[in-house]
Design a protein around this motif. Structure first.
Motif, PDB file in Angstrom:
ATOM      1  N   LEU A 162      80.412 -43.069 -34.781  1.00 27.63           N
ATOM      2  CA  LEU A 162      80.355 -43.066 -33.320  1.00 27.63           C
ATOM      3  C   LEU A 162      81.070 -44.296 -32.790  1.00 27.63           C
ATOM      4  CD1 LEU A 162      76.793 -42.003 -32.088  1.00 27.63           C
ATOM      5  CD2 LEU A 162      78.929 -40.718 -31.946  1.00 27.63           C
ATOM      6  N   TYR A 163      81.815 -44.103 -31.709  1.00 27.84           N
ATOM      7  CA  TYR A 163      82.501 -45.197 -31.023  1.00 27.84           C
ATOM      8  C   TYR A 163      82.067 -45.222 -29.569  1.00 27.84           C
ATOM      9  CZ  TYR A 163      85.548 -45.877 -35.043  1.00 27.84           C
ATOM     10  OH  TYR A 163      86.021 -46.158 -36.302  1.00 27.84           O
ATOM     11  N   ASP A 164      82.040 -46.452 -29.002  1.00 29.84           N
ATOM     12  CA  ASP A 164      81.623 -46.568 -27.602  1.00 29.84           C
ATOM     13  C   ASP A 164      82.819 -46.471 -26.673  1.00 29.84           C
ATOM     14  OD1 ASP A 164      82.921 -49.026 -27.631  1.00 29.84           O
ATOM     15  OD2 ASP A 164      81.155 -50.206 -27.074  1.00 29.84           O
ATOM     16  N   ALA A 165      82.605 -46.769 -25.394  1.00 32.33           N
ATOM     17  CA  ALA A 165      83.645 -46.610 -24.385  1.00 32.33           C
ATOM     18  C   ALA A 165      84.836 -47.527 -24.598  1.00 32.33           C
ATOM     19  CB  ALA A 165      83.051 -46.850 -22.996  1.00 32.33           C
ATOM     20  N   HIS A 196      75.864 -46.014 -37.457  1.00 33.01           N
ATOM     21  CA  HIS A 196      76.273 -44.636 -37.183  1.00 33.01           C
ATOM     22  C   HIS A 196      77.609 -44.339 -37.852  1.00 33.01           C
ATOM     23  CE1 HIS A 196      73.061 -43.439 -34.397  1.00 33.01           C
ATOM     24  NE2 HIS A 196      73.012 -44.739 -34.134  1.00 33.01           N
ATOM     25  N   LEU A 197      77.808 -44.980 -39.013  1.00 33.93           N
ATOM     26  CA  LEU A 197      78.965 -44.726 -39.868  1.00 33.93           C
ATOM     27  C   LEU A 197      78.486 -44.096 -41.165  1.00 33.93           C
ATOM     28  CD1 LEU A 197      81.947 -45.091 -40.829  1.00 33.93           C
ATOM     29  CD2 LEU A 197      81.257 -47.362 -41.642  1.00 33.93           C
ATOM     30  N   VAL A 198      79.094 -42.982 -41.545  1.00 33.93           N
ATOM     31  CA  VAL A 198      78.708 -42.254 -42.753  1.00 33.93           C
ATOM     32  C   VAL A 198      79.971 -41.956 -43.559  1.00 33.93           C
ATOM     33  CG1 VAL A 198      77.482 -40.264 -43.684  1.00 33.93           C
ATOM     34  CG2 VAL A 198      76.806 -41.212 -41.469  1.00 33.93           C
ATOM     35  N   ILE A 226      78.745 -35.747 -39.967  1.00 34.86           N
ATOM     36  CA  ILE A 226      78.352 -35.537 -38.566  1.00 34.86           C
ATOM     37  C   ILE A 226      76.831 -35.638 -38.445  1.00 34.86           C
ATOM     38  CG2 ILE A 226      78.283 -33.892 -36.655  1.00 34.86           C
ATOM     39  CD1 ILE A 226      80.974 -32.832 -37.562  1.00 34.86           C
ATOM     40  N   ASP A 227      76.109 -35.007 -39.383  1.00 33.14           N
ATOM     41  CA  ASP A 227      74.646 -35.116 -39.379  1.00 33.14           C
ATOM     42  C   ASP A 227      74.217 -36.574 -39.317  1.00 33.14           C
ATOM     43  OD1 ASP A 227      74.407 -32.361 -39.644  1.00 33.14           O
ATOM     44  OD2 ASP A 227      74.076 -32.426 -41.815  1.00 33.14           O
ATOM     45  N   LYS A 249      72.584 -39.073 -35.955  1.00 33.10           N
ATOM     46  CA  LYS A 249      71.137 -39.245 -36.095  1.00 33.10           C
ATOM     47  C   LYS A 249      70.587 -40.147 -34.989  1.00 33.10           C
ATOM     48  CE  LYS A 249      67.639 -40.270 -39.597  1.00 33.10           C
ATOM     49  NZ  LYS A 249      67.415 -40.695 -41.012  1.00 33.10           N
ATOM     50  N   GLY A 250      69.621 -39.604 -34.240  1.00 34.47           N
ATOM     51  CA  GLY A 250      68.984 -40.374 -33.179  1.00 34.47           C
ATOM     52  C   GLY A 250      69.722 -40.387 -31.852  1.00 34.47           C
ATOM     53  N   ILE A 251      70.803 -39.620 -31.725  1.00 31.63           N
ATOM     54  CA  ILE A 251      71.602 -39.607 -30.490  1.00 31.63           C
ATOM     55  C   ILE A 251      71.158 -38.434 -29.610  1.00 31.63           C
ATOM     56  CG2 ILE A 251      73.917 -39.437 -29.527  1.00 31.63           C
ATOM     57  CD1 ILE A 251      73.395 -42.006 -31.072  1.00 31.63           C
TER      58      ILE A 251
END
Length: 501
Positions: free
Chosen positions: A36-39, A47-49, A78-79, A83-85
């Motif tokens: 996941l990346y922010d703005a 959140h890196l897998v 992706i799972d 997670k937690g989002i």
């Protein structure tokens, strides 16, 4: 009130990360990653897998990977990344993959073949047939690509001859990214850049080249529609949303080649900045407006959108050479290898043409294999490593020389990739061979960051991205110029006598 400073690319905790979020996926030669990346295009901590895989390679030129294994890996990353989002925070899904891949798919959407990768050279005989039938210079100027085993045309002929039943059952010829998206989200569509990297897109019209498809007897209908990066897809399968409710309402951007994402990830998005990648494979690339009128013979020009192209050349074997040396002829410690790379050049170093899996730029000899010459009884592991890195450096220099013809305004070269971090001294011989300063950026997972940045540039065009930390330059040493000029001459002589004969 003073504006807040733009942050750097350092990872940030979820609680402090501003939305919108982008889920980026990177399918490389050795692993699949999701984050996941922010703005600001900063990775969000925890959140890196990652899931690892490897190409299946053989002496006959096989270089493939199980396409369904990759589908499973992407689903798992992706799972983990989501997670937690909560729903509504993730506004986009974007993917990059290694380029020039091909999966044959039947009418039910199931893979009939493994994913044939860019490094697969089993179609070399069919490449020779195509070169006898087509005007390669004309094809190059029309599509921006040479005829080569890393592209679709010879592969399609090879499949017809070697696997006629599979070819007849194939409803769609997909890239790996397309296949993953179709399986996981029911999405159909190929990025402009993906079709360009397959060698079948007319760079002037941004449409598939009908003349080339006719030459191999394949109809346009067997390929997905071409989608520009500014045209994300929101119509996804209900199964995908049931599995990942956090992606409700998210736009899915068509998968793009890693070379395009890598340029964006290191900040090389203008004609004045060239990006050099040094991973399993390597390349030097620059993004330009439109497309060049005329291309030098050793380069490619891939359309990445209706308004821009990426021009450059690729090396099949960079990190692959270091892995091969370490596991076979010349095992050394990382410290010893770094010493070798930083040392001054020495007469008597073996000459290495580093083509383990064929050559792309600049000679496009798909069936080329590595050449090692000048070995004496004094040649040990250190000398072999030095010869190999010098051969890689000259290979980069051959590309860079032609790239300057297309983009004479290049002011900086930014390098990234696993080899640059594993071997900090790697850029010393490369800078000498180029005769140009090279800067290594300290950004992790640049291709995945670039994919996220590409999506954010569409979602919020005016919002700034995180700044990339500056690093020191590796400058060329004028005192070494004569050595590298002579090395280049010797490299070309052996190339002409062995590879290009």
């Amino acid at each position: 009130m003073a504006e807040e400073p733009i942050p750097t690319t350092q990872a940030i905790a979820l609680v402090s990360a501003p939305a919108p979020y982008v889920l980026a996926i990177d399918i490389g030669s050795g692993s699949t990653r999701g984050c996941l990346y922010d703005a600001y295009a900063r990775p969000i901590k925890k959140h890196l897998v990652k899931a690892e895989h490897a190409f299946i390679e053989a002496a006959d030129g096989t270089a493939e990977v199980d396409a369904d294994q990759i589908v499973r890996e992407v689903g798992e990353v992706i799972d983990g990344a989501l997670k937690g989002i909560d729903p509504g925070l993730v506004k986009a899904v974007v993917m990059d993959t290694f380029a020039s891949s091909l999966v044959c798919v039947d009418a039910d959407g199931d893979a009939l073949t493994a994913c044939i990768t860019y490094a697969d050279s089993r179609s070399s005989e069919h490449l020779a047939k195509l070169r006898s039938q087509l005007d390669e210079d004309e094809v190059h100027q029309r599509t921006g690509t040479r005829l080569h085993t890393s592209y679709h045309l010879p592969r399609l002929l090879w499949l017809q001859d070697e696997f006629p039943e599979v070819f007849a059952k194939t409803a769609k010829f997909l890239s790996l990214g397309e296949y993953v998206y179709a399986k996981l989200a029911g999405i159909e569509g190929a990025a402009t850049s993906t079709m360009a990297w397959a060698g079948i897109l007319n760079r002037h019209t941004c449409e598939l080249d009908e003349e080339l498809l006719a030459a191999v007897g394949v109809d346009r209908s067997r390929f997905a529609p071409v989608v520009d990066p500014s045209e994300p897809i929101t119509d996804v399968s209900p199964e995908a949303l049931r599995r990942w409710p956090a992606l409700e309402g998210a736009a899915w951007f068509p998968a793009v080649p890693d070379g395009y994402a890598s340029n964006i990830g290191v900040g090389a998005s203008t004609p004045s900045v060239a990006a050099m990648s040094a991973a399993t494979s390597g390349a030097i690339r620059v993004i330009v407006d439109g497309t060049p009128d005329v291309l030098p013979t050793g380069l490619w020009a891939y359309r990445v959108s209706k308004t821009q192209s990426i021009v450059g050349g690729a090396l099949n074997d960079v990190g692959r050479v270091t892995l091969w040396l370490q596991s076979t002829l010349a095992p050394l410690t990382y410290e010893q290898i770094d010493e070798v790379f930083r040392a001054a050049p020495a007469e008597g170093t073996p000459l290495v043409l580093p083509f383990l899996t064929g050559e792309r730029a600049t000679g496009w000899a798909g069936d080329a294999r590595a050449v090692l010459t000048g070995v004496s009884s004094a040649s040990g592991p250190r000398e072999l490593w030095r010869g190999a890195v010098e051969g890689i450096a000259i290979s980069y220099a051959r590309v860079f020389e032609q790239l300057l013809e297309v983009a004479p305004g290049i002011r900086s070269v930014i390098a990234s990739g696993g080899v640059t971090s594993a071997y900090p001294g790697f850029m010393h011989p490369v800078a000498q061979a180029l005769g140009f300063p090279v800067e290594v950026v300290q950004v992790k997972r640049v291709t995945m960051r670039g994919a996220a940045a590409l999506a954010l540039s569409v979602l919020q065009a005016e919002h700034p991205l995180a700044t990339i930390p500056q690093t020191s330059l590796t400058e060329p040493d004028a005192a070494q110029r004569d050595y590298y000029d002579d090395l280049r001459r010797r490299f070309e002589n052996v190339y002409d006598g062995v590879i290009a004969k």
